[in-house]
Design a protein around this motif. Structure first.
Motif, PDB file in Angstrom:
ATOM      1  N   THR A 126       0.829  -1.213   0.000  1.00  0.00           N
ATOM      2  CA  THR A 126       0.000   0.000   0.000  1.00  0.00           C
ATOM      3  C   THR A 126       0.863   1.263   0.000  1.00  0.00           C
ATOM      4  O   THR A 126       0.615   2.196  -0.761  1.00  0.00           O
ATOM      5  CB  THR A 126      -0.931   0.008   1.233  1.00  0.00           C
ATOM      6  N   PHE A 127       1.896   1.270   0.846  1.00  0.00           N
ATOM      7  CA  PHE A 127       2.697   2.492   0.989  1.00  0.00           C
ATOM      8  C   PHE A 127       3.508   2.790  -0.284  1.00  0.00           C
ATOM      9  O   PHE A 127       3.645   3.956  -0.654  1.00  0.00           O
ATOM     10  CB  PHE A 127       3.610   2.399   2.212  1.00  0.00           C
ATOM     11  N   VAL A 128       4.008   1.763  -0.922  1.00  0.00           N
ATOM     12  CA  VAL A 128       4.724   1.997  -2.189  1.00  0.00           C
ATOM     13  C   VAL A 128       3.728   2.455  -3.260  1.00  0.00           C
ATOM     14  O   VAL A 128       4.019   3.365  -4.032  1.00  0.00           O
ATOM     15  CB  VAL A 128       5.509   0.749  -2.634  1.00  0.00           C
ATOM     16  N   ASN A 129       2.539   1.836  -3.270  1.00  0.00           N
ATOM     17  CA  ASN A 129       1.522   2.291  -4.229  1.00  0.00           C
ATOM     18  C   ASN A 129       1.205   3.771  -4.018  1.00  0.00           C
ATOM     19  O   ASN A 129       0.922   4.499  -4.965  1.00  0.00           O
ATOM     20  CB  ASN A 129       0.227   1.484  -4.072  1.00  0.00           C
ATOM     21  N   LEU A 130       1.260   4.199  -2.747  1.00  0.00           N
ATOM     22  CA  LEU A 130       0.979   5.618  -2.428  1.00  0.00           C
ATOM     23  C   LEU A 130       2.214   6.501  -2.621  1.00  0.00           C
ATOM     24  O   LEU A 130       2.175   7.683  -2.290  1.00  0.00           O
ATOM     25  CB  LEU A 130       0.489   5.730  -0.974  1.00  0.00           C
ATOM     26  N   HIS A 131       3.292   5.912  -3.101  1.00  0.00           N
ATOM     27  CA  HIS A 131       4.550   6.642  -3.380  1.00  0.00           C
ATOM     28  C   HIS A 131       5.300   7.064  -2.121  1.00  0.00           C
ATOM     29  O   HIS A 131       6.134   7.965  -2.171  1.00  0.00           O
ATOM     30  CB  HIS A 131       4.324   7.885  -4.254  1.00  0.00           C
ATOM     31  N   LEU A 132       4.992   6.440  -0.976  1.00  0.00           N
ATOM     32  CA  LEU A 132       5.685   6.842   0.249  1.00  0.00           C
ATOM     33  C   LEU A 132       7.166   6.470   0.231  1.00  0.00           C
ATOM     34  O   LEU A 132       7.920   6.903   1.105  1.00  0.00           O
ATOM     35  CB  LEU A 132       5.009   6.231   1.488  1.00  0.00           C
ATOM     36  N   VAL A 151     -12.268  11.576  -5.080  1.00  0.00           N
ATOM     37  CA  VAL A 151     -10.995  12.066  -5.630  1.00  0.00           C
ATOM     38  C   VAL A 151      -9.921  12.106  -4.521  1.00  0.00           C
ATOM     39  O   VAL A 151     -10.198  12.483  -3.386  1.00  0.00           O
ATOM     40  CB  VAL A 151     -11.182  13.460  -6.267  1.00  0.00           C
ATOM     41  N   LEU A 152      -8.730  11.652  -4.898  1.00  0.00           N
ATOM     42  CA  LEU A 152      -7.609  11.684  -3.945  1.00  0.00           C
ATOM     43  C   LEU A 152      -6.726  12.893  -4.240  1.00  0.00           C
ATOM     44  O   LEU A 152      -6.135  12.999  -5.318  1.00  0.00           O
ATOM     45  CB  LEU A 152      -6.774  10.398  -4.059  1.00  0.00           C
ATOM     46  N   VAL A 153      -6.661  13.794  -3.275  1.00  0.00           N
ATOM     47  CA  VAL A 153      -5.774  14.963  -3.378  1.00  0.00           C
ATOM     48  C   VAL A 153      -4.780  14.853  -2.234  1.00  0.00           C
ATOM     49  O   VAL A 153      -5.179  14.805  -1.070  1.00  0.00           O
ATOM     50  CB  VAL A 153      -6.569  16.278  -3.237  1.00  0.00           C
ATOM     51  N   ASN A 154      -3.522  14.754  -2.553  1.00  0.00           N
ATOM     52  CA  ASN A 154      -2.513  14.703  -1.488  1.00  0.00           C
ATOM     53  C   ASN A 154      -1.202  15.259  -2.022  1.00  0.00           C
ATOM     54  O   ASN A 154      -1.198  15.971  -3.039  1.00  0.00           O
ATOM     55  CB  ASN A 154      -2.383  13.270  -0.931  1.00  0.00           C
ATOM     56  N   LYS A 155      -0.099  14.946  -1.364  1.00  0.00           N
ATOM     57  CA  LYS A 155       1.171  15.562  -1.760  1.00  0.00           C
ATOM     58  C   LYS A 155       1.776  14.951  -3.021  1.00  0.00           C
ATOM     59  O   LYS A 155       2.809  15.410  -3.499  1.00  0.00           O
ATOM     60  CB  LYS A 155       2.158  15.491  -0.589  1.00  0.00           C
ATOM     61  N   TYR A 156       1.124  13.927  -3.545  1.00  0.00           N
ATOM     62  CA  TYR A 156       1.584  13.310  -4.799  1.00  0.00           C
ATOM     63  C   TYR A 156       0.580  13.524  -5.937  1.00  0.00           C
ATOM     64  O   TYR A 156       0.853  13.165  -7.072  1.00  0.00           O
ATOM     65  CB  TYR A 156       1.794  11.807  -4.612  1.00  0.00           C
ATOM     66  N   ILE A 311      -8.112   3.447   8.731  1.00  0.00           N
ATOM     67  CA  ILE A 311      -7.142   3.749   7.670  1.00  0.00           C
ATOM     68  C   ILE A 311      -7.341   5.189   7.198  1.00  0.00           C
ATOM     69  O   ILE A 311      -8.374   5.794   7.473  1.00  0.00           O
ATOM     70  CB  ILE A 311      -7.265   2.778   6.461  1.00  0.00           C
ATOM     71  N   THR A 312      -6.344   5.694   6.499  1.00  0.00           N
ATOM     72  CA  THR A 312      -6.468   7.034   5.925  1.00  0.00           C
ATOM     73  C   THR A 312      -7.249   6.941   4.613  1.00  0.00           C
ATOM     74  O   THR A 312      -7.404   5.849   4.044  1.00  0.00           O
ATOM     75  CB  THR A 312      -5.076   7.607   5.578  1.00  0.00           C
ATOM     76  N   PHE A 313      -7.686   8.094   4.131  1.00  0.00           N
ATOM     77  CA  PHE A 313      -8.355   8.090   2.824  1.00  0.00           C
ATOM     78  C   PHE A 313      -7.372   7.674   1.728  1.00  0.00           C
ATOM     79  O   PHE A 313      -7.752   7.016   0.756  1.00  0.00           O
ATOM     80  CB  PHE A 313      -8.961   9.467   2.516  1.00  0.00           C
ATOM     81  N   ASP A 314      -6.101   8.017   1.916  1.00  0.00           N
ATOM     82  CA  ASP A 314      -5.083   7.620   0.933  1.00  0.00           C
ATOM     83  C   ASP A 314      -5.078   6.096   0.781  1.00  0.00           C
ATOM     84  O   ASP A 314      -5.088   5.565  -0.329  1.00  0.00           O
ATOM     85  CB  ASP A 314      -3.689   8.086   1.382  1.00  0.00           C
ATOM     86  N   GLU A 315      -5.044   5.398   1.934  1.00  0.00           N
ATOM     87  CA  GLU A 315      -5.040   3.938   1.899  1.00  0.00           C
ATOM     88  C   GLU A 315      -6.348   3.397   1.314  1.00  0.00           C
ATOM     89  O   GLU A 315      -6.341   2.451   0.536  1.00  0.00           O
ATOM     90  CB  GLU A 315      -4.841   3.372   3.314  1.00  0.00           C
ATOM     91  N   TYR A 316      -7.456   4.003   1.739  1.00  0.00           N
ATOM     92  CA  TYR A 316      -8.755   3.578   1.212  1.00  0.00           C
ATOM     93  C   TYR A 316      -8.760   3.663  -0.311  1.00  0.00           C
ATOM     94  O   TYR A 316      -9.209   2.750  -1.010  1.00  0.00           O
ATOM     95  CB  TYR A 316      -9.876   4.449   1.795  1.00  0.00           C
ATOM     96  N   TYR A 317      -8.250   4.763  -0.813  1.00  0.00           N
ATOM     97  CA  TYR A 317      -8.240   4.990  -2.260  1.00  0.00           C
ATOM     98  C   TYR A 317      -7.461   3.881  -2.962  1.00  0.00           C
ATOM     99  O   TYR A 317      -7.895   3.330  -3.970  1.00  0.00           O
ATOM    100  CB  TYR A 317      -7.617   6.355  -2.557  1.00  0.00           C
ATOM    101  N   ASP A 318      -6.313   3.555  -2.406  1.00  0.00           N
ATOM    102  CA  ASP A 318      -5.495   2.530  -3.040  1.00  0.00           C
ATOM    103  C   ASP A 318      -6.131   1.143  -2.926  1.00  0.00           C
ATOM    104  O   ASP A 318      -6.066   0.343  -3.864  1.00  0.00           O
ATOM    105  CB  ASP A 318      -4.097   2.505  -2.402  1.00  0.00           C
ATOM    106  N   LEU A 319      -6.765   0.869  -1.787  1.00  0.00           N
ATOM    107  CA  LEU A 319      -7.336  -0.454  -1.552  1.00  0.00           C
ATOM    108  C   LEU A 319      -8.688  -0.660  -2.216  1.00  0.00           C
ATOM    109  O   LEU A 319      -9.008  -1.760  -2.665  1.00  0.00           O
ATOM    110  CB  LEU A 319      -7.479  -0.704  -0.049  1.00  0.00           C
ATOM    111  N   TYR A 320      -9.497   0.395  -2.242  1.00  0.00           N
ATOM    112  CA  TYR A 320     -10.904   0.211  -2.675  1.00  0.00           C
ATOM    113  C   TYR A 320     -11.298   0.934  -3.942  1.00  0.00           C
ATOM    114  O   TYR A 320     -12.294   0.585  -4.549  1.00  0.00           O
ATOM    115  CB  TYR A 320     -11.847   0.667  -1.549  1.00  0.00           C
ATOM    116  N   VAL A 321     -10.588   1.974  -4.318  1.00  0.00           N
ATOM    117  CA  VAL A 321     -11.042   2.776  -5.460  1.00  0.00           C
ATOM    118  C   VAL A 321     -10.323   2.385  -6.750  1.00  0.00           C
ATOM    119  O   VAL A 321     -10.950   2.202  -7.789  1.00  0.00           O
ATOM    120  CB  VAL A 321     -10.886   4.297  -5.200  1.00  0.00           C
ATOM    121  N   ILE A 322      -9.017   2.223  -6.670  1.00  0.00           N
ATOM    122  CA  ILE A 322      -8.258   1.882  -7.879  1.00  0.00           C
ATOM    123  C   ILE A 322      -8.579   0.446  -8.301  1.00  0.00           C
ATOM    124  O   ILE A 322      -8.575  -0.463  -7.481  1.00  0.00           O
ATOM    125  CB  ILE A 322      -6.749   2.032  -7.632  1.00  0.00           C
TER     126      ILE A 322
END
Ligand SMILES: [Zn+2]
Length: 324
Positions: A126-132, A151-156, A311-322
């Protein structure tokens, strides 16, 4: 079960020695992809009705995947991950098979990150998918679905500087705007709070790109870059530009919520589809210090899962939206 007549003919004509029945072998025997040297392996592989199953299985066997691994691959990996697996050298796939947000091409990066951070493999994925594994604001992508509620808005992920939601409305009795669905649900949340004798009110909601740019640049005049980045989003990276975020305050407060209201929001905001976006123990994922006042509308279904799974929305996005 016995082999089909066509398969029996192939067995006889080629003087093959076959002891037990296997559906996969039966079908292989009469396919163009049959390779007599792989009979023993074919017999151990479960047949799966998939396009080019025989061709793909042959490629996997040539790459030295075992029958057991191939059975897992076809049982658990998505079609796109299977196709990716065919393009790369052998990898130890079994530990990854049941991770839902796996991207096969990133396996080397997952392994590096897991080793470096000493974390569970599923978290490394998850963290690599989120570019951490890269610094915040490195490799920023422009958001392609700015109108999605999820929509996912974050530092990436940045919004285009011209993006303005097309359904902004005023939140009742305020001078602040949100997208219509978010505004209606925020009003519901505020009403729900008042039933519990809590008086909550927004103190910021939709903010344009330009507004955020001025805000961020003004912060930079008093604080250093690193500190400002810990509490303020760079222009394009603020959830406020989506019209789905709202900063909320308790009665008697200027720009924060009371401890008691915060606890109440943590337990109740999901009922109206909101989450507290920046939690204290999640800074390493979000890149922001704790913000008890910052609510993000994600809809009731997502908000419930995010709360339940912590979980954070970032994680949710990677796990459930993509979709993978
Ligand atoms: Zn905010």
């Amino acid at each position: 079960m016995s082999y089909s007549l066509k398969a029996q003919k192939v067995i006889k004509d080629n003087h093959l020695k076959i002891n037990n029945y296997s559906k996969t072998l039966d079908l292989y025997l009469t396919s163009d992809d049959f390779n007599a040297l792989l009979i023993d392996e074919y017999a151990k592989i479960n047949y799966v009705f998939k396009q080019d199953f025989f061709k793909k299985t042959n490629i996997l066997l040539e790459k030295n995947y075992t029958a057991e691994q191939i059975n897992y691959i076809f049982e658990y990996l998505s079609d796109s991950n299977i196709d990716k697996l065919l393009t790369i050298d052998y990898v130890d796939i079994l530990p990854f098979c049941q991770i839902p947000n796996l991207d096969v091409l990133k396996i080397p990066a997952y392994l590096d990150y897991q080793k470096k951070e000493n974390i569970a493999l599923k978290d490394a994925v998850t963290f690599v998918n989120l570019h951490l594994d890269t610094n915040f604001y490195e490799n920023v992508e422009t958001i392609k679905n700015p109108d999605d509620i999820l929509v996912l808005v974050n530092k990436y992920h940045a919004l285009d500087s011209n993006y303005v939601p097309n359904d902004l409305v005023y939140i009742s009795n305020t001078s602040y705007k949100m997208r219509k669905e978010a505004a209606i649900n925020l009003e519901s949340l505020i009403a729900r709070a008042s039933l519990d004798n809590r008086k909550l009110a927004p103190f910021s909601a939709y903010r344009s790109y330009e507004y955020q740019k001025n805000l961020y640049e003004n912060y930079l005049k008093k604080d250093g870059l690193e500190l400002v980045d810990s509490y303020s989003a760079r222009p394009g990276h603020s959830e406020h530009q989506t019209g789905l975020a709202c900063d909320i305050k308790s009665f008697g407060y200027i720009d924060n919520v009371s401890d008691s209201d915060y606890l109440w929001l943590l337990n109740n905001a999901y009922l109206d589809g909101f989450i507290i976006r920046y939690l204290k123990d999640k800074s390493y994922i979000t890149g922001y210090k704790e913000e008890p006042w910052h609510l993000r509308y994600v809809g009731k279904e997502a908000a419930k899962i995010i709360k339940e799974e912590n979980i954070t929305f970032d994680e949710y996005y990677d796990l459930y939206v993509i979709k993978r």
